[in-house]
Write an enzyme that holds these catalytic residues in place. Sequence first.
Site: not given
Length: 262
Positions: A2, A252
């Site tokens: 989220p 990431r």
Amino acid sequence: MPELPEVEIYARYFQRHALGQRIARVRVLDERILGATRKATFIRRLTGEQFTTVRRHGKHLFAQAGERNWLHLHFGMTGDLAYYCDPAEDPRFARVVFDFDGGGHLAFEDMRLFGIVDLTSDPDDYIREHAVGLDPLDPALRLRLFRRLMEKRRGAIKPLLMSQQVVAGIGNLYADETLFRASIHPLRPVDRMTPDEMKAVYTNMRRVLNEMVALKAGEGDYPARMLVQHREEGDVCPRCGGEIRRTIVGGRTTYFCSRHQR
Ligand SMILES: [Zn+2]
């Protein structure tokens, strides 16, 4: 995972289902989800109260339940909310459930337990004490302020957008999307960006987040023109036909167009 748009949808869901309802009972099914508040305190401070206000800041959701008494939710990687009427329908990974006087139940579920359920006396204090940056959709975050905050920083643009310290609410997916639209390479140092490039990041950051809130509020899928539909090494850029590349930035997985992002 989220990010701001998803949490905005959770805030609206919370508001629609739980606001104005009196909490008859609080069930902490797994206390590992609780932050600094102990289980007994958490239950005592919310039982009998009523949720009156919902507020989102970045990826944080706050719901007021009495004076200087706010529920604080962070959704981590797999957090979610579920509202239902039959207690036999408690979701499998429900960690905390609020049973309301009216017969409804609101569960915070989280399979992987990276989320947090906690109490805070004041969201503004929490935001200040934890140095959480401005919400990117806050009208107070004008271009001039965004530039000033960025100018104080060093390093690559993508980790800064994701840091939660300059702006709060952007994660991996929408940082990539913002830079894709702004035509900026994710590793570009912020001190080597022109004023126009910084403006493009600012404008596209808000545009992406606003579009995603609208998209998530409906039933639509991501449009094909978005990078999110092309997150694969060697895919074709929907904007310029260049090659999509994959790399690691700040730990990431990052996708970008090797032609139009500079
Ligand atoms: Zn391209």
